[in-house]
Design an enzyme around this catalytic site. Structure first.
Site, PDB file in Angstrom:
ATOM      1  N   HIS A 272       0.823  -1.216   0.000  1.00 13.54           N
ATOM      2  CA  HIS A 272       0.000   0.000   0.000  1.00 13.54           C
ATOM      3  C   HIS A 272       0.861   1.271   0.000  1.00 13.54           C
ATOM      4  O   HIS A 272       0.346   2.362  -0.236  1.00 13.54           O
ATOM      5  CB  HIS A 272      -0.890  -0.016   1.249  1.00 13.54           C
TER       6      HIS A 272
ATOM      7  N   ASN B 272      -6.945   6.675   4.244  1.00 17.36           N
ATOM      8  CA  ASN B 272      -8.344   7.031   3.962  1.00 17.36           C
ATOM      9  C   ASN B 272      -8.675   8.482   4.298  1.00 17.36           C
ATOM     10  O   ASN B 272      -9.814   8.913   4.117  1.00 17.36           O
ATOM     11  CB  ASN B 272      -9.303   6.084   4.686  1.00 17.36           C
TER      12      ASN B 272
ATOM     13  N   ASP C 208      -0.848   2.284  -5.322  1.00 15.48           N
ATOM     14  CA  ASP C 208      -0.917   0.863  -5.633  1.00 15.48           C
ATOM     15  C   ASP C 208      -2.240   0.551  -6.316  1.00 15.48           C
ATOM     16  O   ASP C 208      -3.254   1.206  -6.061  1.00 15.48           O
ATOM     17  CB  ASP C 208      -0.770   0.034  -4.356  1.00 15.48           C
TER      18      ASP C 208
ATOM     19  N   ASN D 180      -8.882   3.522  -0.939  1.00 17.65           N
ATOM     20  CA  ASN D 180      -9.353   4.517   0.025  1.00 17.65           C
ATOM     21  C   ASN D 180      -8.646   5.859  -0.102  1.00 17.65           C
ATOM     22  O   ASN D 180      -9.238   6.906   0.187  1.00 17.65           O
ATOM     23  CB  ASN D 180      -9.201   3.980   1.450  1.00 17.65           C
TER      24      ASN D 180
END
Length: 207
Positions: A35, A88, A113, A134
């Site tokens: 991520h 997020n 990603d 997110n």
């Protein structure tokens, strides 16, 4: 006229800055996660520019100002940013930096990603959905969707592995053999977007 043609028809000003946002989660425990490939690309671009990220006084982010491209008037002013909020919540820092540096939305490049692309593959595009990411979801909620993306493929999780667990794990041993090359290529793609425009960069890097 397509989105790409519309974007390419707008003259590129040498005075308006670009902003490259590497997406990830803050903290050393997340540094090697799939991520966090956006952070990895941002760190490499900072090395190339020859600068060091510093905490922004205007947003919850680390920021570095510099130039990309050949020396002289052809180079472009760039703000590199790594939001220090959770993934997020990326939209808040990005919006604050956009407003402070007066960056047009279509000169913001989010590096992130991408699950639906194989590891080692890049896709460059303008606008579109968030595909459940997110970080993109937060940025789009704040700015709208009309920003550029460098989508760095990480592939889908194996078997029945949970997606959240997969993206929050470090790259596997086989992936790490090619990770430096992949991050380097993604950084090249960012530089091509800034210097050459979307259409040329897509032709070179949408492998």
């Amino acid at each position: 006229m397509s989105e790409t043609e519309t974007w390419m028809s707008t003259p590129l000003s040498s005075t308006e800055p670009w902003m490259v946002v590497g997406l990830g989660n803050p903290g050393p425990e997340y540094a090697g996660n799939r991520h966090n490939i956006g952070f990895m690309v941002a760190d490499l671009l900072a090395e190339r520019i020859g600068g060091t990220f510093k905490r922004s006084g205007k947003a919850q982010a680390q920021v570095l100002e510099g130039r990309i491209g050949p020396p002289g008037p052809a180079s472009r002013r760039v703000v590199l940013a790594k939001p220090m909020a959770w993934m997020n919540l990326s939209g808040g820092p990005v919006t604050a930096l956009k407003d402070f540096y007066k960056v047009p939305t279509d000169r913001i490049i989010a590096v992130h990603d991408e699950l639906d692309i194989d590891f080692g593959t890049l896709r460059l595009k303008l606008g579109g959905g968030d595909n459940g990411h997110n970080g993109l979801k937060s940025i789009t909620k704040s700015l709208g969707a009309n920003y550029l993306r460098v989508r760095a493929g990480i592939g889908r999780p194996p078997g029945r592995m949970d997606v959240a667990a997969f993206v929050l794990k470090d790259f596997g041993s086989a992936e790490r053999k090619d990770l430096d090359w992949f991050v380097d290529r993604a950084a090249d793609a960012v530089e091509a977007l800034v210097s050459d425009g979307l259409e040329r960069a897509q032709g070179a890097y949408n492998s």
